[in-house]
Write an enzyme that holds these catalytic residues in place. Sequence first.
Site, mmCIF file in Angstrom:
data_model
loop_
_atom_site.group_PDB
_atom_site.id
_atom_site.type_symbol
_atom_site.label_atom_id
_atom_site.label_comp_id
_atom_site.label_asym_id
_atom_site.label_seq_id
_atom_site.Cartn_x
_atom_site.Cartn_y
_atom_site.Cartn_z
ATOM 1 N N TYR A 203 -1.042 3.610 13.622
ATOM 2 C CA TYR A 203 -2.419 4.028 13.361
ATOM 3 C C TYR A 203 -3.361 3.337 14.363
ATOM 4 O O TYR A 203 -2.916 2.593 15.229
ATOM 5 C CB TYR A 203 -2.785 3.766 11.890
ATOM 6 N N CYS B 75 0.352 5.362 0.044
ATOM 7 C CA CYS B 75 -0.440 6.593 0.087
ATOM 8 C C CYS B 75 0.050 7.558 -0.987
ATOM 9 O O CYS B 75 1.258 7.778 -1.126
ATOM 10 C CB CYS B 75 -0.271 7.293 1.438
ATOM 11 N N ALA C 96 -3.594 3.041 1.968
ATOM 12 C CA ALA C 96 -4.446 3.063 3.167
ATOM 13 C C ALA C 96 -5.709 3.842 2.821
ATOM 14 O O ALA C 96 -5.646 5.018 2.465
ATOM 15 C CB ALA C 96 -3.703 3.745 4.307
ATOM 16 N N PRO D 291 0.833 -1.208 0.000
ATOM 17 C CA PRO D 291 0.000 0.000 0.000
ATOM 18 C C PRO D 291 0.868 1.258 0.000
ATOM 19 O O PRO D 291 1.831 1.357 0.766
ATOM 20 C CB PRO D 291 -0.786 -0.122 1.308
ATOM 21 N N ARG E 59 -1.831 -6.130 8.153
ATOM 22 C CA ARG E 59 -0.467 -5.584 8.247
ATOM 23 C C ARG E 59 -0.217 -5.207 9.688
ATOM 24 O O ARG E 59 -0.999 -4.463 10.286
ATOM 25 C CB ARG E 59 -0.287 -4.370 7.341
ATOM 26 N N GLY F 161 7.317 -1.666 -2.339
ATOM 27 C CA GLY F 161 6.714 -0.342 -2.397
ATOM 28 C C GLY F 161 7.494 0.569 -3.318
ATOM 29 O O GLY F 161 7.192 0.718 -4.505
ATOM 30 N N GLN G 242 -6.419 -1.790 1.157
ATOM 31 C CA GLN G 242 -6.013 -1.700 2.565
ATOM 32 C C GLN G 242 -6.987 -0.765 3.278
ATOM 33 O O GLN G 242 -7.124 0.403 2.909
ATOM 34 C CB GLN G 242 -4.585 -1.156 2.702
#
Length: 393
Positions: free
Chosen positions: A191, A28, A60, A26, A239, A345, A102
């Site tokens: 998070y 952003c 995300a 993932p 995750r 990534g 995600q």
Amino acid sequence: MSDSVKLFEPLTLRGCTLPNRIVVSPLCQYSAEDGFAQPWHFAHLSAFARGKAGLVFTEATAVEERGRITPRCLGIWNDAQAEAIRPIVEFIESMGCVPGIQLAHAGRKASTRAPFVAKGGSPLTDEDAARGDLPWQAVAPSPLPVADGWPVPRELTSDDLDEVRTAFVAAARRACAVGFKVIELHMAHGYLLHSFLSPLANQRGDEYGGDIEGRMRFPLEVVQAVRAAMPADAPLFARISAVDGREGGWSLEDSAVLCARMAQLGVDVVDCSSGGIGGAPRFRSDDSGKPLTADSARTPGFQVPYARAMREQTEIMSMAVGVIIEPQQAEDILQSGGADLVALGRELMYDPFWPLHAAEALGADSDYRMWPEQYAWAVDRRQQIKRLNESSG
Ligand SMILES: Cc1cc2nc3c(=O)[nH]c(=O)nc-3n(C[C@H](O)[C@H](O)[C@H](O)COP(=O)(O)O)c2cc1C
């Protein structure tokens, strides 16, 4: 295809077959408008599908408006936002790849600036409000700020927890309705769900805090509720930050306990990242919030030991992530039992055709039919040049 190349072996999880073991981690993009996907998202995610990654995860994607990291984060807290992602999902599938999403809630790390604006990554202030980016109240298990200088989040009540759990479920339903085949729950990087797990962020006195059982309770309730809302043949990933990397924080032993429980609840794969409870995750820094230095630079595959440990110690499949760059490195991780899947990534952003280049480098099926047929002439030309060079050299 050469049987010995594990990176290109399909993997069937429940009713879903990933055509290879390469996963888009993932990423952003901080490019959404009111949570809605934009042309950039289509361009960004479709590139990985053209490059033939087995599983393409969205960034995300916030299950609630207040669960965004920044005002420009992607969201799926209403049906219209889900519909805006549908064309991307359909494109990914049309390339023979599997679309995944995600689902995330930023918790106390919400209401921040996108990293590429001035003072990126820090909390929004009145200065930002003047430009139209209004700060909002972040929520958390306990009223503990991320670090000095961050606002104090509001402690979630038990009614709030019902609301957040319901938001995860509604988001999962929307995601499945627009065609996502895999869901990953974001339980890492400081998070919301990670902050419930870590004793450094969760100091609640009720049944959602205290010992590891209490701290796992809310994240596991979310896992259970989301699993129940998904079709039985759709895989669920989680995750985690396998370690906080800070004294008194979440440990690898804790992760093994969590993974065993998640496996029982129907999580198929654990995606092993680390850090982020009090600042940046470890792929970006030493988690002290300080910029990366030569000393704190992360070495290739630095998180693979976490994926290996979860795979060996529990009944769950694992995914390794973090500075996986070379095709042979990825292949070695799989061959040596370090993980069942590898997620990339930054390297995939650098080269979205990485899977096709890796197939060639590893001597897997380099058949150009793996490439989009529209690009066949480009591959033919490359191969002609290669043959010419071989015959003349
Ligand atoms: C620009 C950028 C955005 C990211 N966004 C997310 C995200 O939305 N969710 C997440 O779990 N990790 C996110 N990460 C972490 C990556 O998924 C990945 O774990 C990390 O970059 C390490 O892998 P790499 O070395 O292959 O880049 C992001 C990383 C980068 C560089």
